[in-house]
Scaffold this motif. Sequence first.
Motif, mmCIF file in Angstrom:
data_model
loop_
_atom_site.group_PDB
_atom_site.id
_atom_site.type_symbol
_atom_site.label_atom_id
_atom_site.label_comp_id
_atom_site.label_asym_id
_atom_site.label_seq_id
_atom_site.Cartn_x
_atom_site.Cartn_y
_atom_site.Cartn_z
ATOM 1 N N CYS A 114 0.963 -1.121 -0.081
ATOM 2 C CA CYS A 114 0.094 0.191 0.048
ATOM 3 C C CYS A 114 0.816 1.282 0.210
ATOM 4 C CB CYS A 114 -1.052 -0.067 1.252
ATOM 5 S SG CYS A 114 -1.957 1.523 1.385
ATOM 6 N N TRP A 116 -0.018 4.493 0.679
ATOM 7 C CA TRP A 116 -0.782 5.651 1.222
ATOM 8 C C TRP A 116 0.233 6.184 2.221
ATOM 9 C CZ3 TRP A 116 -5.322 8.313 1.724
ATOM 10 C CH2 TRP A 116 -5.444 8.816 2.868
ATOM 11 N N CYS A 123 2.132 3.351 4.452
ATOM 12 C CA CYS A 123 1.385 2.294 5.030
ATOM 13 C C CYS A 123 2.360 1.118 4.892
ATOM 14 C CB CYS A 123 0.059 2.146 4.477
ATOM 15 S SG CYS A 123 -0.756 0.715 4.863
ATOM 16 N N CYS A 166 -4.403 0.102 0.141
ATOM 17 C CA CYS A 166 -5.133 -1.131 0.821
ATOM 18 C C CYS A 166 -6.608 -0.860 1.057
ATOM 19 C CB CYS A 166 -4.441 -1.498 2.226
ATOM 20 S SG CYS A 166 -4.556 -0.239 3.111
ATOM 21 N N HIS A 169 -7.054 2.194 3.647
ATOM 22 C CA HIS A 169 -7.028 3.348 3.137
ATOM 23 C C HIS A 169 -7.683 4.148 1.884
ATOM 24 C CE1 HIS A 169 -3.048 3.064 5.743
ATOM 25 N NE2 HIS A 169 -3.619 4.180 6.009
HETATM 26 ZN ZN ZN Z 1 -2.632 1.046 3.538
#
Ligand code: ZN
Length: 223
Positions: A114, A116, A123, A166, A169
């Motif tokens: 991920c 983010w 993340c 993910c 997020h």
């Molecule tokens: Zn994430």
Amino acid sequence: MKYGKLKGPYNQKTVKERIKALFFDNIGKTVTREQIIQVATDPVSGRQPENWHQRLSELRTDDGYTILSWRNRGDLKVQEYLMPNKQKRAGASKRTKPTTEAWRAVLERSNYTCEWSEAGEVCGLHEGEIDPVGGGRVKLTPDHKLPHSIDPNSDPRDPTKWLALCGRHQVMKKNYWDSSSGKLNVYAIVQAASRKDKLAIFQFLLDHFGYIQKEDGSIGRRK
Ligand SMILES: [Zn+2]
């Protein structure tokens, strides 16, 4: 407040279809988290889905249904939801996606994690691992960096325009940005902020509304 009832049978094929059927059975009535989980549960295997709230979020953002929660309606409590009508927002279903090649390039760039990032921290959850915060297995999906400036000719082919995110997020981003009003969802942002940031916001609001916090922690009007 009128509470909805489970009518059913809720044997639609997908979790999203079953949740939608529950709301359609209860237009204008309050539906609870427990009821959603009940219909989301696989009617054959009895397996409870991990990510029912993602499917709920998709009904809003991808399919364009209005599903209210305590965030947009004061008389709803946390974990209560309400669909006021069956109308879909126009154009909501036309969600642009990256091409297969572009998405593969995004996944390779991200190393299947991920992307983010918040305050410089990425993340980094890996596809297929268990999300220690939200629970459930991580499934990465494409997120367009700038949803309001999609160029239908180049963006789907351009990996730099997309992030791998993910599920948690994806939901977080959708909650922060209300695409129907084009405004930031300030309340959701504060809610998800760290304790340190919440305290700073708290102090700001006290000052803004003419209060002070005394040495003993009590709060009073500023003289
Ligand atoms: Zn994430």
